[in-house]
Design an enzyme around this catalytic site. Structure first.
Site, mmCIF file in Angstrom:
data_model
loop_
_atom_site.group_PDB
_atom_site.id
_atom_site.type_symbol
_atom_site.label_atom_id
_atom_site.label_comp_id
_atom_site.label_asym_id
_atom_site.label_seq_id
_atom_site.Cartn_x
_atom_site.Cartn_y
_atom_site.Cartn_z
ATOM 1 C CB SER A 147 -0.971 -0.063 1.180
ATOM 2 O OG SER A 147 -2.008 0.878 1.028
ATOM 3 C CG ASP A 223 -7.193 -3.340 -2.182
ATOM 4 O OD1 ASP A 223 -7.761 -2.409 -1.570
ATOM 5 O OD2 ASP A 223 -5.983 -3.576 -2.086
ATOM 6 C CG HIS A 256 -5.584 -2.707 1.206
ATOM 7 N ND1 HIS A 256 -4.973 -2.467 0.002
ATOM 8 C CD2 HIS A 256 -5.001 -1.837 2.089
ATOM 9 C CE1 HIS A 256 -4.076 -1.499 0.144
ATOM 10 N NE2 HIS A 256 -4.069 -1.101 1.400
#
Lengths: 279, 279
Positions: A147, A223, A256
């Protein structure tokens, strides 16, 4: 540099340690997880630097990713630093995506951030110097992250040619100049002049890159940040336009979380191991 | 029973879910982690029940042990419940080793605990009935746990012959009647009459066991609770005296943490897989 060992735990035949060391670059103490595989007892091992995402500390990756198993298999040291400078005298914001826990792996130029927020210099220079002062660690390096940390890994590799043998990312912010997380952070840390943002944006850097280090990226198709913040299609387009080698895995069903990272970290470690053995 | 799905995350080709369901036995809602391996999409899979230790919820094992990788390999469902009844109307104590988060996997007989603290009945009866209502889960069962949950796994298996194909434990409390954690909890939950404690003490139960289900136990030699609370030598002596089969691995350097569990959970899953395939 002053160093204190906070944790020391046997793990897959090696040791999962956590250290606190003084960073002169950041002007604060920093916590860092270091996994030493069993091979580190016999001589220097290559090092994978892992950059975590928003809100994370050095703990998330070392407790949740399950990477030590593969690091022990391949003989790789894992270094997982905290995600920003910390402390009462370090500027902060009342939001999860700016300030402490959200350093974005850049060198800030704007007040009040410029005083401490120099995560790029810390990760590229000071942290490896500290790591490599230990004879167990070689100067053969790889970098990866998740991320915000995937953004960090890509930018670190692209801005420092020759410094890393390999780079990979999970669900990275590939074009921070074009998405809300990046826009608000870059405006605060770098100012409103978007010309200054290009040096911290992976998709922009790829257009100008001289070294064509292959990129490995995994992205979950479920995600929750895919369409708004991550936008892997921008990375695919930038790589295609520049002729930059990219392996992009879109993973149906994955979100995620660290369950996604854990599921594919073994493939990433194998990719890095192949690059770290070569050369 | 009312059930709500709180989490649903792709993981190693299967799904790591968390549910909240109503327990009539405990008189409260309970959170449970359930990992469905990819094989569960094609027909019923055997189930390993994992019992966590003091202070844990359903989250610790599912986020830190890395067991899903091996469950996916062997086709085993993992069920990880919370460690006690929970809620504002559930008795509690101002200490980490009694009350909520410290159910000790027994059926309490003393006030104020007897109203809700019936973790043995919940784990042995109500939870598997809930799990097996899903056609993805078979009634072929194994049980394992850590510390207080290792005690729970051993006692559940010993008290319920024929119910589990296999049992294993990490750093279990093997003789709660003889160590501080067990003595304070048993005095509160069961009363001061030590005769009632024998039915919840693995070493005492082994002396009387009719079924000789082999025990697999891993114990770290650097475990901070080894000498005071865990005392594996008492288990070794009880098994030797009764002729009960025991595989006890003492692991140099390993402590009481999930790094220890993660390092050897693959071996435990392989042990359970062999037993669950047989018969």
């Amino acid at each position: 540099m002053t160093t204190e060992r906070l944790e020391h735990r046997a793990c897959f035949g090696g040791w999962q340690d956590v250290y606190r060391h003084r960073s002169e670059v950041l002007g604060c103490d920093m916590s860092v997880g270091v996994y030493y595989p069993p091979q580190a007892a016999d001589g220097p091992c290559p090092v994978l630097y892992w950059l975590s995402g928003l809100t994370c500390s050095e703990q998330n990756f070392i407790t949740k990713a399950g990477a030590q198993r593969y690091a022990a298999q391949h003989g790789i040291i894992l270094v997982a630093p905290d995600t920003s400078p910390r402390g009462a005298d370090v500027a902060d914001a009342q939001r999860y995506d700016l300030g402490q826990g959200a350093g974005f792996y850049l060198d800030a130029t704007q007040p009040p951030w410029a005083a401490h927020y120099r995560m790029h210099e810390y990760i590229a220079q000071e942290l490896p110097a500290w790591v490599e002062a230990d004879p167990a660690a070689s100067d053969v390096r790889a970098i990866a992250g998740h991320s915000m940390g995937g953004h960090g890994a890509l930018v670190l590799a692209l801005r420092n040619p020759g410094r890393y043998r390999s780079v990979s990312a999970f669900a990275p912010i590939v074009a921070p100049s074009q998405v809300p997380w990046g826009e608000q952070a870059f405006a605060a840390y770098l100012g409103e002049d978007r010309a200054a943002w290009r040096r911290w944006d992976a998709c922009a850097l790829i257009a100008d890159a001289r070294e064509r280090l292959p990129l490995l990226v995994d992205q979950g198709e479920a995600d929750e940040f895919l369409a708004t913040q991550l936008r892997p299609e921008l990375l695919r387009a930038a790589c295609a336009a520049a002729g930059h080698p990219l392996t992009l895995h879109l993973r149906p069903g994955y979100d995620h979380s660290y369950y996604f990272i854990a599921s594919f970290i073994g493939e990433h470690l194998a990719w890095h191991a192949a690059a770290l053995r070569g050369g």
